[in-house]
Motif scaffolding. Structure first.
Motif, PDB file in Angstrom:
ATOM      1  N   ARG A   1       0.787  -1.256  -0.105  1.00  0.00           N
ATOM      2  CA  ARG A   1      -0.005   0.035  -0.042  1.00  0.00           C
ATOM      3  C   ARG A   1       0.863   1.189   0.045  1.00  0.00           C
ATOM      4  N   THR A   2       1.893   1.318   0.888  1.00  0.00           N
ATOM      5  CA  THR A   2       2.885   2.460   0.793  1.00  0.00           C
ATOM      6  C   THR A   2       3.429   2.743  -0.232  1.00  0.00           C
ATOM      7  N   LEU A   3       3.890   1.703  -1.225  1.00  0.00           N
ATOM      8  CA  LEU A   3       4.427   1.873  -2.301  1.00  0.00           C
ATOM      9  C   LEU A   3       3.464   2.617  -3.351  1.00  0.00           C
TER      10      LEU A   3
ATOM     11  N   ASN B   1       5.185  -1.248  15.364  1.00  0.00           N
ATOM     12  CA  ASN B   1       4.150  -1.468  16.136  1.00  0.00           C
ATOM     13  C   ASN B   1       4.136  -0.424  17.152  1.00  0.00           C
ATOM     14  N   ASP B   2       2.647   0.155  17.258  1.00  0.00           N
ATOM     15  CA  ASP B   2       2.561   1.118  18.583  1.00  0.00           C
ATOM     16  C   ASP B   2       2.309   0.148  19.885  1.00  0.00           C
ATOM     17  N   ALA B   3       2.064   0.854  20.958  1.00  0.00           N
ATOM     18  CA  ALA B   3       1.682   0.188  22.202  1.00  0.00           C
ATOM     19  C   ALA B   3       0.495  -0.896  22.009  1.00  0.00           C
ATOM     20  N   GLU B   4      -0.442  -0.409  21.156  1.00  0.00           N
ATOM     21  CA  GLU B   4      -1.679  -1.631  20.737  1.00  0.00           C
ATOM     22  C   GLU B   4      -1.449  -2.241  19.816  1.00  0.00           C
ATOM     23  N   HIS B   5      -0.211  -2.590  19.213  1.00  0.00           N
ATOM     24  CA  HIS B   5       0.073  -3.535  18.132  1.00  0.00           C
ATOM     25  C   HIS B   5      -0.512  -2.844  16.979  1.00  0.00           C
ATOM     26  N   ASN B   6      -0.925  -1.822  16.718  1.00  0.00           N
ATOM     27  CA  ASN B   6      -1.170  -1.212  15.348  1.00  0.00           C
ATOM     28  C   ASN B   6       0.050  -1.079  14.541  1.00  0.00           C
ATOM     29  N   SER B   7      -0.115  -1.289  13.221  1.00  0.00           N
ATOM     30  CA  SER B   7       0.917  -1.049  12.337  1.00  0.00           C
ATOM     31  C   SER B   7       1.318   0.430  12.229  1.00  0.00           C
ATOM     32  N   ILE B   8       2.524   0.935  12.207  1.00  0.00           N
ATOM     33  CA  ILE B   8       2.811   2.159  11.996  1.00  0.00           C
ATOM     34  C   ILE B   8       3.715   2.108  10.746  1.00  0.00           C
ATOM     35  N   ILE B   9       3.564   2.896   9.714  1.00  0.00           N
ATOM     36  CA  ILE B   9       4.167   2.866   8.394  1.00  0.00           C
ATOM     37  C   ILE B   9       4.854   4.336   8.449  1.00  0.00           C
ATOM     38  N   LYS B  10       6.323   4.293   8.121  1.00  0.00           N
ATOM     39  CA  LYS B  10       7.014   5.514   8.034  1.00  0.00           C
ATOM     40  C   LYS B  10       7.938   5.198   6.782  1.00  0.00           C
TER      41      LYS B  10
ATOM     42  N   ASP C   1       5.277   9.585   8.994  1.00  0.00           N
ATOM     43  CA  ASP C   1       4.252   8.671   9.358  1.00  0.00           C
ATOM     44  C   ASP C   1       3.051   8.930   8.252  1.00  0.00           C
ATOM     45  N   VAL C   2       3.098   7.737   7.435  1.00  0.00           N
ATOM     46  CA  VAL C   2       2.021   7.759   6.413  1.00  0.00           C
ATOM     47  C   VAL C   2       0.824   6.829   6.527  1.00  0.00           C
TER      48      VAL C   2
ATOM     49  N   ASN D   1      -1.924   6.907   8.017  1.00  0.00           N
ATOM     50  CA  ASN D   1      -3.377   7.221   7.575  1.00  0.00           C
ATOM     51  C   ASN D   1      -3.537   7.595   6.262  1.00  0.00           C
ATOM     52  N   LYS D   2      -2.498   7.416   5.397  1.00  0.00           N
ATOM     53  CA  LYS D   2      -2.729   8.007   3.869  1.00  0.00           C
ATOM     54  C   LYS D   2      -2.914   6.522   2.995  1.00  0.00           C
ATOM     55  N   ILE D   3      -2.673   5.429   3.655  1.00  0.00           N
ATOM     56  CA  ILE D   3      -2.412   4.266   2.683  1.00  0.00           C
ATOM     57  C   ILE D   3      -3.807   3.486   2.489  1.00  0.00           C
ATOM     58  N   PHE D   4      -4.930   4.021   3.096  1.00  0.00           N
ATOM     59  CA  PHE D   4      -6.255   3.148   3.326  1.00  0.00           C
ATOM     60  C   PHE D   4      -7.149   3.546   2.384  1.00  0.00           C
ATOM     61  N   THR D   5      -6.901   4.546   1.514  1.00  0.00           N
ATOM     62  CA  THR D   5      -7.975   5.093   0.689  1.00  0.00           C
ATOM     63  C   THR D   5      -8.375   3.903  -0.474  1.00  0.00           C
TER      64      THR D   5
END
Ligand code: C5P
Length: 428
Positions: free
Chosen positions: A240-242, A272-281, A286-287, A289-293
């Motif tokens: 997605r990031t690519l 991973n953040d503290a809640e084990h969400n994936s954080i992509i940089k 930090d992108v 929030n931009k990769i799920f459209t």
């Protein structure tokens, strides 16, 4: 540009020190974060440093590679450096390199497949490193199907380990007693990266989950990783990031070469953040929030068909899996990225159920969902592309366990997988 006369000198020293200690090429943005100076100023200082090292013909030279800067030793010094390493080489080996060397020493000439079988994990990258360090070489081609290449140690190997000949090595029997004693207690398994099972096989301590878009892989994997205190590796986020980058930079989605270059030049970090969400940089930005459209979702499955992109991304994913204690999910987690995972799952849900889940997810993310039928059509199209592509298609391997999540809750699926993991590893 500089407040004090000495400020530039000070900045130059700091940048020089950073470049010297960094393991990988350093991008200007990374230095910018530390120094709070403009990219232009940093670039200018680096260029000056580069020029100084070049003019003075120093042992180090500063070069630009993969979009960043890195010190390299001058090629004149190569022979001396090699000599230095060979005299002190033992301290410079990773555990994996020592394992592969030991296998080759006692089995040579030996094929890659045998090395993989003995180690229980893929060893291609270690073999190429040892080849490039000239500690091993290709012996000949073997017999049998495909005539595999065989490997043997080199004279440099003997020299590096202070041996006159291979006969100086201790007999293999000396080690067998130690190996017999190397049984881990059942309770320890959860903390290991490699698990030896009773049937004598070795697996990576990884739960690999594949399945079509929206089958619940992300939610389930995140929850599993939280419960087991594993790292959650969301491979789809990398594609997605690519895709996001390609759209942003207006790279043609059908231009394989341009897309592959983009993959090589864009170091994607996944945390991973503290809640084990994936954080992509990307480059520290930090992108996530931009990769799920919807546009990115569609583009990601289009670019995911290309070999060059898949190679770079799956090697990176494999490297992470080798550390163990990972829940990895995607389309090729069980086939390419981690075929030796201790637990392999194929998660399914009907396209209609998956479209419903996607609408809910988009609304929760504050995005306008497309019309249901349009979404269903897109999901089916993505499924087709993922299943029918030539490279790493989405398939259920024979040893993957099939779970249909259409009528199951998240906790029911998580519980099922934890039970499977418990049975395989006798823990929890
Ligand atoms: O998992 P997710 O749906 O977020 O992945 C986005 C896209 O990336 C998928 O549609 C698929 O085409 C691609 N992908 C892939 N291989 C993976 C993960 C995702 O081809 N391992």
């Amino acid at each position: 540009m500089f407040k004090f006369k000495n400020e530039k000198r000070e900045l130059k020293r700091i940048i020089e020190a950073i470049l010297l200690v960094a393991y990988e090429p350093v991008k200007t943005v990374a230095i910018k974060k530390v120094l709070n100076k403009s990219s232009d100023t940093i670039e200018k200082i680096i260029k000056e440093l580069q020029e100084e090292y070049r003019k003075e013909d120093r042992g180090f030279q500063l070069k630009k590679v993969s979009g960043g800067y890195r010190f390299y030793t001058h090629h004149d010094c190569r022979d001396y450096i090699e000599k230095f390493f060979t005299s002190t080489i033992r301290g410079y080996f990773s555990q994996a390199a020592l394992e592969v060397l030991a296998i080759i020493v006692y089995n040579q000439p030996v094929s890659r497949i045998t090395i993989n079988e003995i180690r229980g994990v893929r060893s291609e990258s270690v073999i190429s490193t040892l080849l490039s360090k000239r500690l091993i070489e290709k012996a000949s081609k073997g017999f049998g199907p495909g005539h595999p290449i065989l490997y043997k140690t080199t004279p440099l190997f003997l020299e590096s380990f202070g041996l006159n000949s291979l006969k100086d090595l201790p007999p293999i029997e000396k080690f067998s007693e130690d190996i017999k004693n190397e049984t881990h207690s059942k309770e320890e398994n959860r903390y290991l990266n490699i698990i030896n099972t009773k049937d004598g096989n070795r697996y990576l301590n990884v739960i690999a989950i594949d399945g079509p878009a929206g089958s619940g892989k992300s939610t389930i994997s995140k929850e599993l990783s939280r419960k087991l205190k594993f790292f959650y590796l969301y491979t789809g986020a990398m594609y997605r990031t690519l895709a996001y980058l390609a759209l942003k930079r207006e790279v043609n989605l059908y231009d394989e070469k341009a897309l592959t270059d983009l993959t090589i030049d864009s170091p994607i970090e996944i945390e991973n953040d503290a809640e084990h969400n994936s954080i992509i940089k990307i480059d520290g930005e930090d992108v996530t929030n931009k990769i799920f459209t919807n546009e990115v979702s569609d583009a990601s499955s289009k670019i995911a068909i290309y070999k060059g992109i898949r190679k770079v991304l799956s090697e990176k994913q494999r490297e992470i899996c080798e550390k163990g204690k990972i829940v990895v999910e995607g389309r090729d987690a069980t086939t390419v990225v981690c075929p030796d995972a201790i637990v392999k799952i194929f998660l399914y849900a009907t396209p209609e159920e998956r479209a419903k889940r996607r609408v809910k997810q988009l609304i929760e993310m504050g995005q306008e969902p497309p019309k249901f039928n349009e979404l269903l059509k897109q999901i089916k199209e993505r499924d087709e592309r993922d299943k029918n592509r030539e490279i790493a298609p989405l398939i259920k391997t024979e040893d993957s366990i099939y779970i249909d999540s259409t009528n199951l809750t998240v906790s029911q699926v998580v519980e099922k997988i934890i039970n499977i993991y418990r049975k395989k590893t006798y823990v929890i």
